[in-house]
Scaffold this active site. Structure first.
Site, mmCIF file in Angstrom:
data_model
loop_
_atom_site.group_PDB
_atom_site.id
_atom_site.type_symbol
_atom_site.label_atom_id
_atom_site.label_comp_id
_atom_site.label_asym_id
_atom_site.label_seq_id
_atom_site.Cartn_x
_atom_site.Cartn_y
_atom_site.Cartn_z
ATOM 1 N N GLU A 199 47.299 50.261 32.188
ATOM 2 C CA GLU A 199 46.648 49.674 33.369
ATOM 3 C C GLU A 199 46.884 48.180 33.355
ATOM 4 O O GLU A 199 47.060 47.589 32.298
ATOM 5 C CB GLU A 199 45.128 49.918 33.311
ATOM 6 C CG GLU A 199 44.744 51.362 33.443
ATOM 7 C CD GLU A 199 43.289 51.597 33.064
ATOM 8 O OE1 GLU A 199 42.479 50.652 33.116
ATOM 9 O OE2 GLU A 199 42.979 52.730 32.687
ATOM 10 N N LYS A 257 49.295 41.482 26.043
ATOM 11 C CA LYS A 257 49.269 40.307 26.915
ATOM 12 C C LYS A 257 50.661 39.891 27.381
ATOM 13 O O LYS A 257 51.646 40.068 26.662
ATOM 14 C CB LYS A 257 48.627 39.132 26.159
ATOM 15 C CG LYS A 257 47.216 39.420 25.681
ATOM 16 C CD LYS A 257 46.208 39.101 26.725
ATOM 17 C CE LYS A 257 45.909 37.637 26.679
ATOM 18 N NZ LYS A 257 44.563 37.349 27.147
ATOM 19 N N CYS A 278 36.252 2.767 51.757
ATOM 20 C CA CYS A 278 37.645 3.139 51.471
ATOM 21 C C CYS A 278 38.120 4.108 52.559
ATOM 22 O O CYS A 278 37.444 5.094 52.852
ATOM 23 C CB CYS A 278 37.733 3.820 50.108
ATOM 24 S SG CYS A 278 39.375 4.464 49.750
ATOM 25 N N ASP A 317 42.504 39.702 35.658
ATOM 26 C CA ASP A 317 41.834 38.492 35.200
ATOM 27 C C ASP A 317 40.618 38.207 36.079
ATOM 28 O O ASP A 317 40.682 37.467 37.051
ATOM 29 C CB ASP A 317 42.817 37.312 35.247
ATOM 30 C CG ASP A 317 42.329 36.167 34.386
ATOM 31 O OD1 ASP A 317 41.332 36.338 33.668
ATOM 32 O OD2 ASP A 317 42.949 35.094 34.447
ATOM 33 N N CYS A 374 36.694 5.753 43.451
ATOM 34 C CA CYS A 374 36.749 4.482 44.149
ATOM 35 C C CYS A 374 35.320 4.189 44.586
ATOM 36 O O CYS A 374 34.661 5.028 45.198
ATOM 37 C CB CYS A 374 37.655 4.594 45.367
ATOM 38 S SG CYS A 374 37.410 3.229 46.505
ATOM 39 N N LYS A 398 45.782 44.435 33.279
ATOM 40 C CA LYS A 398 44.592 43.736 32.795
ATOM 41 C C LYS A 398 44.259 42.658 33.825
ATOM 42 O O LYS A 398 44.930 41.645 33.933
ATOM 43 C CB LYS A 398 44.845 43.117 31.423
ATOM 44 C CG LYS A 398 43.604 42.555 30.796
ATOM 45 C CD LYS A 398 43.824 42.262 29.320
ATOM 46 C CE LYS A 398 42.529 41.843 28.648
ATOM 47 N NZ LYS A 398 41.957 40.608 29.172
ATOM 48 N N CYS A 431 41.266 0.836 43.226
ATOM 49 C CA CYS A 431 41.573 2.053 43.982
ATOM 50 C C CYS A 431 42.991 1.935 44.542
ATOM 51 O O CYS A 431 43.325 0.928 45.175
ATOM 52 C CB CYS A 431 40.572 2.232 45.121
ATOM 53 S SG CYS A 431 41.084 3.480 46.311
ATOM 54 N N CYS A 453 42.635 1.435 48.624
ATOM 55 C CA CYS A 453 42.037 0.268 49.288
ATOM 56 C C CYS A 453 41.910 -0.945 48.374
ATOM 57 O O CYS A 453 41.488 -2.007 48.816
ATOM 58 C CB CYS A 453 40.655 0.638 49.831
ATOM 59 S SG CYS A 453 39.447 0.908 48.523
ATOM 60 N N TYR A 496 37.699 51.029 36.372
ATOM 61 C CA TYR A 496 38.609 51.728 35.449
ATOM 62 C C TYR A 496 37.923 52.499 34.339
ATOM 63 O O TYR A 496 38.581 52.980 33.427
ATOM 64 C CB TYR A 496 39.599 50.722 34.841
ATOM 65 C CG TYR A 496 38.949 49.446 34.310
ATOM 66 C CD1 TYR A 496 38.132 49.476 33.190
ATOM 67 C CD2 TYR A 496 39.158 48.227 34.941
ATOM 68 C CE1 TYR A 496 37.536 48.318 32.712
ATOM 69 C CE2 TYR A 496 38.565 47.071 34.471
ATOM 70 C CZ TYR A 496 37.762 47.123 33.358
ATOM 71 O OH TYR A 496 37.167 45.990 32.891
HETATM 72 S S1 IVH Z 1 39.048 48.442 29.405
HETATM 73 C C1 IVH Z 1 36.237 48.904 25.727
HETATM 74 N N1 IVH Z 1 40.695 48.012 31.387
HETATM 75 O O1 IVH Z 1 39.511 42.803 29.749
HETATM 76 C C2 IVH Z 1 37.100 48.061 26.551
HETATM 77 N N2 IVH Z 1 39.466 46.181 30.533
HETATM 78 O O2 IVH Z 1 39.283 41.877 26.754
HETATM 79 C C3 IVH Z 1 36.905 48.322 27.980
HETATM 80 N N3 IVH Z 1 39.850 44.072 31.712
HETATM 81 O O3 IVH Z 1 36.105 42.895 29.027
HETATM 82 C C4 IVH Z 1 37.771 47.475 28.790
HETATM 83 N N4 IVH Z 1 41.296 44.864 33.169
HETATM 84 O O4 IVH Z 1 36.778 42.601 31.450
HETATM 85 C C5 IVH Z 1 39.813 47.470 30.529
HETATM 86 N N5 IVH Z 1 42.171 47.781 33.161
HETATM 87 C C6 IVH Z 1 41.285 47.249 32.320
HETATM 88 C C7 IVH Z 1 40.939 45.883 32.366
HETATM 89 C C8 IVH Z 1 40.016 45.385 31.446
HETATM 90 C C9 IVH Z 1 40.635 43.790 32.753
HETATM 91 C C10 IVH Z 1 38.999 43.085 31.013
HETATM 92 C C11 IVH Z 1 37.588 43.533 30.795
HETATM 93 C C12 IVH Z 1 37.337 43.440 29.320
HETATM 94 C C13 IVH Z 1 38.441 42.550 28.882
HETATM 95 C C14 IVH Z 1 38.835 42.940 27.467
#
Ligand code: IVH
Length: 663
Positions: free
Chosen positions: A114, A311, A429, A118, A424, A116, A405, A408, A223
């Site tokens: 999946e 990552k 200004c 942010d 400033c 990840k 500044c 100005c 998820y």
């Molecule tokens: S699973 C037991 N799936 O990443 C772990 N986490 O560092 C359950 N996150 O705190 C998390 N996308 O906020 C999972 N597809 C994804 C995710 C995801 C983002 C975040 C989540 C978690 C952090 C883990």
């Protein structure tokens, strides 16, 4: 009409709207026009207003509007919310795969990949299909109750497609487009921009006014299911499908893999796609598919052994910092920006990058001529993150904070000790003029509502308005030069400007934009000094002897009136016939101890005028309805305050009743 019929209509409308929400916010595939949708919503709101006995906390009407929350209470999680261990390259992810297979004693394992996201994680509890609680991650054991805010997120349904009692978890995030829009707005307000969408999402969810969340277009991907065995779900892949069937938003780019090579291919593919998604992702989450394996694999105190984050490498490039530029914002904040030798960062050519502030430059020891690493923060705004000191040849030049500044030439400093931003300090200004004019025309100052932000910007850019005094010299010809203004509008604005000349003295003081002088101080000054000449000659001793005026404010006032441009502006205001004197008003105690709130527009008074009347009679005006409110004055097109007042049993009066009260 018979109530049973109404109830049925309400329920039918809710189902219909829920379905259209799903089509629009989850599938991004609407089947009706916005107008048709609005009609359905309007009808539902109307019926719920008329028959409040059928109101419901999970009605789609709860997604609009909003109100104040008193704070966030802490609530224990049903199961800890863990975080994930990280891996950064192919080798590390292969080791994870080996470890998993070894513990399970198997030769092949299926994984779900999946993205990840942010954002910030959230736990959603549904009771018989209705959303009853949303918790933030908090410390993993306890989270904050952010239900009211989360309810405003369009892609999070208030009712599931099935009446299940279930807890699901996922990520709330701010889409890139929204993030950029929001940061521009913040900069215009003189606030520091958010470094990444995660902070922006977290900051939004911490707001104490849920109507702000409603406006800010947060989105979600779900998820995770707590206790999936209760629903006879045996794998993560099934879980994702089940979540989809419940009407929750599930990321469409997940993939089921038979082996770790497939996982690595997915990771590589996503590295290429990541900047095109419209939301920010910082890696792939790799999860063992079969839930039977989870108890065998177990978890450490912080993270499970059945999943890992894989990552993405930072979007980073090496280049040379050739110069710096100083930007001055609407509130006078001076931000240093690095001018770079153009460099390619994942498909975009970067020529400039943020240096944040002068403390940051000092801390990182950044010099002009340095080779530096530039990274996209949260993948979006490029910033200089570090210096390659080994590449220095001695010709690099220090970057020092400016003494004047850059726009100005005015003095520069920090507004208060704790601030990192340099500003400033010249109140006149030109860079601050747009912001100053916004205050000038606002309700708390001259109340010239026809001159909105958009027009102000145009007038300043066209150099028709060069200082605040110029507003009173605008001619029909000036106004006509600005596109978008018709004859009616011009007449209206000129009338407002004429009226504004009679603005009470304390509001004139607000309009002058003296740093650190708001409404309250302005009132004290007006009452004490009686006119502009006295005020402009006030000494430090005299000012600080007044109750409510501290030394910093006193200094700011003196600095302001010392400025040559100030003198010029005051002359302009005098010549235009603007009221610069305090007029004693008869005071009474008629409304003493009473708190009023106003909603909608009144016929005979502007809100500011009504407020003044109430205050002169000893009453108070608040901006939000609470149990302490005595009266809600309702004008035309009232807002959500009316509903709140009804709920709290606050006395509701119209304009006529208000006039009786004050007569
Ligand atoms: S699973 C037991 N799936 O990443 C772990 N986490 O560092 C359950 N996150 O705190 C998390 N996308 O906020 C999972 N597809 C994804 C995710 C995801 C983002 C975040 C989540 C978690 C952090 C883990």
């Amino acid at each position: 009409m018979d109530k049973e019929k109404i109830k049925k209509e309400i329920e039918k409308l809710r189902k219909e709207i829920e379905y259209h929400n799903y089509r629009y916010y989850i599938l991004a595939d609407p089947v009706i026009s916005d107008d048709e949708y609005d009609k359905l919503m309007k009808r539902l709101i109307e019926l719920e207003e008329k028959y409040p006995e059928f109101k419901s906390p999970d009605s789609p009407t709860q997604k609009v509007g909003g109100g104040l929350i008193s704070g966030f209470r802490s609530v224990p999680h049903s199961k800890p919310m863990l975080s994930l261990d990280n891996t950064y390259n192919e080798e590390e992810i292969k080791e994870f795969d080996k470890r998993v297979k070894k513990i399970l004693n198997v030769s092949e394992v299926e994984y779900v990949c999946e993205l990840k996201i942010d954002g910030v994680s959230v736990a959603l509890r549904y009771n018989e299909g209705s959303l009853v609680m949303a918790l933030s991650r908090g410390n993993g054991i306890e989270g904050d109750d952010i239900t009211e805010n989360v309810k405003k997120i369009k892609s999070i349904p208030l009712r599931l497609f099935k009446p299940l009692t279930i807890e699901v978890r996922g990520e709330i995030f701010m889409p890139v487009e929204e993030f950029e829009k929001y940061n521009i707005q913040r900069e215009e307000e003189g606030l520091p921009p958010f470094a990444n969408p995660r902070n922006a999402a977290a900051g939004t969810l911490r707001q104490l006014d849920s109507s702000i969340v409603a406006k800010r277009n947060l989105d979600s991907f779900i998820y995770y299911i707590v206790d999936p065995e209760k629903y006879n779900i045996k794998t993560q892949w099934e879980a994702l499908n089940f979540l989809k069937e419940l009407g929750l938003k599930v990321n469409p780019l997940s993939k089921l893999c038979n082996n770790i090579d497939c996982v690595i291919d997915y990771w590589k593919e996503m590295i290429n796609q990541r900047t095109k998604l419209g939301y920010w992702v910082d890696g792939v989450v790799v999860k063992v598919n079969k839930f039977d394996y989870y108890s065998i694999l177990g978890e450490t105190a912080k993270s499970p052994r059945w999943a890992i984050a894989f990552k993405f490498p930072a979007i980073k490039a090496k280049t040379r910092l050739i110069d710096i530029e100083l930007n001055v914002g609407r509130t006078g904040t001076i931000t240093p920006v690095a001018i770079l030798e153009p460099v390619n960062l994942e498909g975009t050519v970067v020529k400039r990058a943020s240096l944040h502030n002068f403390d940051y430059i000092k801390e990182k020891d950044i010099k002009i001529g340095d080779y530096v690493y530039v990274e996209k923060a949260g993948g979006i705004i490029p910033q200089v993150v570090s210096v390659i000191k080994e590449m220095r040849n001695g010709t690099e030049k220090d970057i020092l904070p400016p003494e004047k500044c850059p726009v100005c030439g005015g003095p520069v400093g920090k507004l208060n000790e704790g601030e990192v931003a340099l500003r400033c300090l010249n109140p006149h200004c030109p860079q601050k003029l747009k912001r100053h004019l916004e205050i000038f025309v606002s309700r708390s100052a001259f109340d010239i509502s026809g001159l909105g932000e958009k027009f102000i910007d145009k007038f300043v850019e066209a150099k028709i308005i060069n200082d605040i005094g110029d507003i009173f010299y605008l001619t029909p010809f000036d106004l006509a030069q600005i596109s978008g203004m018709g004859p009616k509008m011009i007449a209206n604005i000129l009338e407002q400007i004429e009226k504004a000349k009679k603005t009470p003295f304390h509001r004139v003081i607000v309009g002058l934009g003296i740093p650190m002088v708001g409404e309250k101080t302005a009132k004290i000054l007006a009452e004490h000094f009686k006119n502009i000449d006295n005020l402009s000659k006030a000494t430090f001793e005299e000012l600080t002897s007044i109750e409510g005026i501290g030394p910093e404010v006193a200094r700011s006032i003196i600095e302001y009136f010392k400025n040559e441009k100030t003198k010029e502006i005051i002359e302009k205001l005098k010549k235009a016939g603007v009221n610069l004197e305090y007029k004693e008003t008869k005071k009474s105690d008629k409304l003493k101890g009473l708190t009023f709130v106003i909603t909608g527009s009144l016929k005979n008074y502007t809100r500011e005028e009504a407020k003044e009347i109430i205050e002169q009679l000893g009453g108070k005006v608040a901006s939000t309805v609470s149990s302490k409110t005595d009266y809600l004055i309702v004008g035309e097109n009232p807002g959500s305050k009316l509903e709140k007042a009804k709920q709290l049993g606050v006395k509701i009066i119209n304009e006529e009743e208000f006039e009786k009260l004050i007569s």
